[in-house]
Design an enzyme around this catalytic site. Structure first.
Site, PDB file in Angstrom:
ATOM      1  N   ASP A  96      97.667 -41.020 -65.173  1.00 25.82           N
ATOM      2  CA  ASP A  96      96.744 -41.954 -65.833  1.00 25.82           C
ATOM      3  C   ASP A  96      96.051 -42.808 -64.786  1.00 25.82           C
ATOM      4  O   ASP A  96      96.707 -43.443 -63.954  1.00 25.82           O
ATOM      5  CB  ASP A  96      97.493 -42.850 -66.817  1.00 25.82           C
ATOM      6  CG  ASP A  96      97.971 -42.079 -68.034  1.00 25.82           C
ATOM      7  OD1 ASP A  96      97.122 -41.682 -68.839  1.00 25.82           O
ATOM      8  OD2 ASP A  96      99.198 -41.877 -68.165  1.00 25.82           O
TER       9      ASP A  96
ATOM     10  N   ASP B  83      99.650 -37.160 -76.312  1.00 31.01           N
ATOM     11  CA  ASP B  83      99.928 -38.058 -75.186  1.00 31.01           C
ATOM     12  C   ASP B  83     100.548 -39.357 -75.694  1.00 31.01           C
ATOM     13  O   ASP B  83      99.889 -40.156 -76.351  1.00 31.01           O
ATOM     14  CB  ASP B  83      98.608 -38.342 -74.457  1.00 31.01           C
ATOM     15  CG  ASP B  83      98.792 -39.109 -73.164  1.00 31.01           C
ATOM     16  OD1 ASP B  83      99.913 -39.572 -72.899  1.00 31.01           O
ATOM     17  OD2 ASP B  83      97.799 -39.242 -72.429  1.00 31.01           O
TER      18      ASP B  83
END
Length: 923
Positions: free
Chosen positions: A717, A876
């Site tokens: 991320d 996710d």
């Protein structure tokens, strides 16, 4: 008869007048000569005088030179006194000119960026020479921006620099850098913070850390120094000086190595008052080095650190020295120009907001809140950080507190309930119509854990008392009130520690909402003050420079003249009384009663910890992966590093546990085991660990754990602090991705970017070795979201990467179908949690989206003849053994799991196996 008006002087007086006039002409000639050094950056009608410097050297008083004549002999022209403020930040160094009398900006600020390198994951370095070189360009740019159309003359009086705090430099005997700087955000010294707490327990210098209970940040100078000593002994032995960005810059400007007492008090564990005493040749070390934590240095086995640190310490606003001839040439300034001591950017910003008197609290707002209160007494206690004696100014003290999630909660609510169709003003208007307490709807603001006055990383937000009659406006107001109640709790904690608060000087995002400003005043019961100039660090430097140049007698006088209050919001008596009842009878009790429930929820999530005790601020707890995208300025990263300092499983610290928590296989055994498991898990989703939840200070070991667990995909991320509206929501950049790629050439690196203008990152990520570039759909801007997304997808493909798109929980699947049908995208990342932090609960809406996507993929070939089987679906966040089976049933191809895997009590390998087994049962 008429009389002529004449003044008669005796001969002796006439002689003195003649001498004075002759000397004045000589000074003007020198000024004209010195002003010529500005020719490369001076505009046609603007002339610069060096009167302040010349008068200081000749023993004169620069404050009397306002009416001096210019080089053309026009005695009626007055010169505007100018001071230069410089802000050395993380990404660039900025300079700006200010009117030294009233604080008005003259011209524009000018910024020059410099490069940050990440040689290893968790490391961050800069070249100190870049700071100095770019300082010269920034100052010249600021001077060149001064308007030249009014014929004014300007008198340069002084320069002052603030910098990032805890950016550590090692210098040789010639004061040249021995290695790149360890930047403030560098995480490599996390193991050293634990060592300091263990070996120095009970040391009086640690009292400022919540009464001695900690934590200590890997950000600070002492852990970084210890890391250099232990890991780079050659550098340590050669280092004559260990200092910070601030000290290095001032040395380059003046040739004098001095520390800022504010910096030393807040981050070096020095006594900010005692350290101002001159270092002597006394045989007694305590007398030779007053205010230094000598017992700590000895306990850590590096007593020599006291010799390596600057021997002299000056308070902010003191004169460091005059510009050397070399520095004057490099900056385009006159030799001898006074250089005034600055300090850490955030605390110089306190000066720029006029927060200098006991009882004043500086409240910095954004995605989080930071509270810095100036206090008369240097008391310290659990639940606060500080108080720091002699900071920010000599003769003052201040203490800190903070909230993790404030503006981020409001942004989340807007995205969830309003989207792009409704602005903040509309939501504020709906909330403003409602009474205090939102008609019995109460919220908790601890969405991302609690910092002070109680530290609880497992704390979560809540809405309590909802009915079917409550509207969007009720929820909006309840969340705004919750943030204010949290601020009240922090203020109360500071007051309990002996730090009174009489007014709140506020800056940052909250100032854009009049409703919220008034609410802060009403809930805290304190007046809230806004200032005219929001660029507090630069103005703070200008204030200090004006004092050091003698233009203002002291900082108090300078603040009075240069800081202007724009507005003062008083608490409304009847409303404040109503909030007092709600706070005492509901919010405080709800916060206390909710904690055991939140801890139990954490245990149900998978990867959480059951029965975790409640701790006061500073008590050591296991690191919790529910990362606090919180606190100010440098605060988010600082607290994150502190949390990581309690997870010491790096190879260097615990060799026997390098493959920890059951991950005992070697990577060489992976291929054979992989063959054995392939058939069993042939039709289950791929497990992709999210490195957001890993130990950032030891990424290489974390990736090795994943390889041992047969993992083929890693999820990275990337947050830039803009799209998520927080300067502290800042994670991995291209350099760190490149370092991750070097750990394993074969693993798939899926880069998920929650960033502003993601197109900027395409080539750097491709060069770094990314496999797939997943951009956030909600980050698309412009007239056409689809057109912007198509452009990005095409560019990603052109750079040799696969392309994916991610959607927030609130975004309908239908929005992205035209993009998928373009054939440019092969992955949809369905977020089951809000972007920004780990450990959240799974949102069931993700399952419905998966089913819709699966139906779309199946029907696409029938309806259009296009085979969309190459488009894969990723879920996710929120993945554990309970949700993995549901996700598998709904049709996921990849599951991204973070907290469950990296905090699994039996190790990451076992966590992967449990998720795969759960998926098998669903199949």
């Amino acid at each position: 008869m008429p009389m002529t008006h004449a003044i008669m002087f005796p001969p002796r007086t006439l002689i003195w007048i003649t001498l004075i006039l002759s000397y004045s002409i000589y000074i003007v000639k020198i000024e004209a000569s010195s002003a010529a050094t500005f020719s490369p950056i001076t505009k046609s009608k603007t002339t610069y005088s060096t009167t302040a410097t010349l008068l200081r050297i000749s023993g004169g008083d620069s404050s009397n030179s306002v009416d001096r004549a210019d080089g053309d002999g026009d005695s009626n022209t007055k010169k505007r006194k100018i001071v230069i403020g410089v802000d050395g930040g993380t990404e660039s160094i900025r300079a700006c000119c200010f009117d030294a009398i009233n604080g008005n900006v003259i011209g524009k600020s000018h910024a020059v960026p410099y490069k940050t390198s990440h040689p290893k994951p968790g490391w961050a370095e800069q070249n100190p020479k870049d700071w100095y070189d770019n300082l010269g360009a920034a100052v010249k740019g600021a001077l060149a921006s001064i308007p030249s159309d009014n014929g004014d003359e300007h008198e340069l009086c002084a320069i002052c620099v603030d910098t990032t705090c805890c950016s550590v430099v090692a210098l040789d005997s010639s004061n040249e850098p021995l290695r790149p700087c360890l930047l403030w955000m560098d995480a490599r010294s996390a193991p050293q913070t634990k060592e300091i707490l263990d070996r120095c327990k009970g040391d009086p210098s640690l009292l400022i850390n919540s009464g001695g209970e900690g934590p200590i940040s890997a950000e600070w100078l002492i852990p970084k120094s210890l890391w250099i000593k232990q890991n780079e002994p050659d550098i340590w032995d050669k280092a004559s000086t260990i200092c910070e960005y601030q000290d290095y810059i001032n040395f380059k400007l003046t040739g004098k190595m001095v520390a800022s007492s504010c910096n030393a008090a807040v981050r070096w564990h020095w006594d900010g008052e005692e350290c101002l005493r001159e270092v002597t040749n006394d045989d007694n070390d305590e007398e030779r080095y007053p205010g230094r934590p000598l017992s700590m240095y000895r306990a850590l086995g590096m007593p020599e650190l006291v010799e390596k640190l600057p021997h002299k310490c000056l308070p902010m606003g003191s004169l460091v020295g005059g510009l050397t001839s070399e520095a004057a040439n490099d900056l385009g300034l006159p030799e001898g120009l006074p250089v005034v001591q600055g300090g850490p950017d955030a605390f110089v910003g306190m000066i720029g907001l006029g927060c200098i008197y006991p009882g004043q609290l500086c409240l910095i707002t954004g995605s989080s809140h930071l509270h810095c209160v100036v206090t008369a007494q240097p008391n310290t206690a659990p639940g606060t950080w500080g108080a720091y004696r002699g900071a920010p100014l000599q003769g003052t003290n201040f203490a800190e507190g903070g909230q993790s999630s404030t503006g981020s909660v409001i942004r989340w609510a807007k995205a969830l309930f309003a989207g792009d169709d409704t602005d903040y003003k509309t939501l504020d208007a709906e909330a403003e119509k409602l009474p205090p307490g939102s008609e019995n709807l109460i919220a908790l603001d601890t969405f991302q854990g609690s910092r002070t006055p109680v530290t609880d990383p497992l704390a979560r937000g809540a809405l309590v008392g909802m009915t079917l009659s409550h509207t969007r406006g009720h929820i909006w107001r309840a969340l705004m009130e919750a943030v204010c109640f949290g601020t009240r709790a922090c203020v109360d904690g500071l007051v309990s520690a002996g730090h009174e608060c009489s007014e709140i000087i506020i800056a940052g995002g909250a100032t854009r909402s009049p409703v919220w400003l008034q609410m802060h005043a009403d809930v805290t019961g304190k007046p809230v003050v806004l200032c005219e100039n929001a660029d507090a660090p630069l103005l703070g430097c200008a204030i200090l420079a004006s004092v050091g140049a003698g233009i203002h007698h002291n900082v108090e006088d300078a603040v009075e003249s240069m800081v202007r209050r724009l507005r003062r919001i008083e608490p409304r008596g009847d409303v404040a009384a109503e909030y007092e009842k709600i706070y005492e009878n509901v919010y405080v009790k709800l916060s206390q009663m909710a904690r055991p429930v939140m801890h139990a929820i954490a245990g149900l999530r998978g990867g959480g910890s059951n029965g975790r005790k409640l701790v006061k601020s500073g008590e050591r707890t296991d690191r919790n992966i529910a990362v606090y995208w919180g606190l100010l300025g440098n605060r988010k990263m600082q607290r994150l590093l502190e949390d990581q300092s309690f997870s010491f499983f790096s190879k260097e610290v615990w060799p026997s546990l390098f493959l920890r928590g059951g991950d005992t296989e070697s990577a060489s055994n992976v291929p054979e085991k992989k063959k054995q498991d392939e058939k069993k898990y042939d039709h289950t989703p791929i497990i992709s660990p999210s490195l957001l939840a890993s130990d950032w200070s030891d990424i290489r070991s974390e990736i090795n754990r994943c390889v041992v667990a047969n993992v083929t995909h890693l999820h990275i991320d990337v947050f830039d602090g803009v799209f998520l509206d927080s300067p502290y929501a800042f994670t991995f950049g291209p350099q760190m991705v490149e370092a991750m790629r070097q750990c394993d050439d074969n693993v798939t690196l899926d880069i998920h970017l929650c960033v502003d203008r993601p197109v900027r990152y395409i080539k750097p990520m491709a060069d770094a070795g990314a496999t797939r570039f997943i951009f956030q759909w909600e980050a698309m801007t412009g007239n056409s979201t689809l057109a912007a997304a198509l452009d990005i997808a095409q560019e990603v493909n052109n750079n040799g990467m696969k392309c994916g798109v991610s959607i927030n929980p609130s975004t309908p699947v239908e929005d992205i179908l035209p993009l998928l049908e373009s054939g440019l995208v092969d992955m949809v990342d369905v977020l089951a949690v809000e972007p920004g932090f780990g450990g959240q609960s799974f949102q069931d809406s993700a399952l419905l989206k998966l089913r819709k996507l699966r139906e779309w993929r199946a029907s696409a070939r029938v309806l259009s003849g296009n085979d969309m089987s190459h488009v894969k679906f990723m879920v996710d966040g929120g993945i554990n053994t309970n949700t993995s089976s549901l996700v598998t049933e709904a049709g996921a191809d990849i599951m991204v799991a973070g907290t469950f895997l990296f905090r699994h009590p039996r190790g990451l390998s076992q966590g992967v196996k449990e998720l795969l087994d759960s998926s098998c049962s669903a199949k």
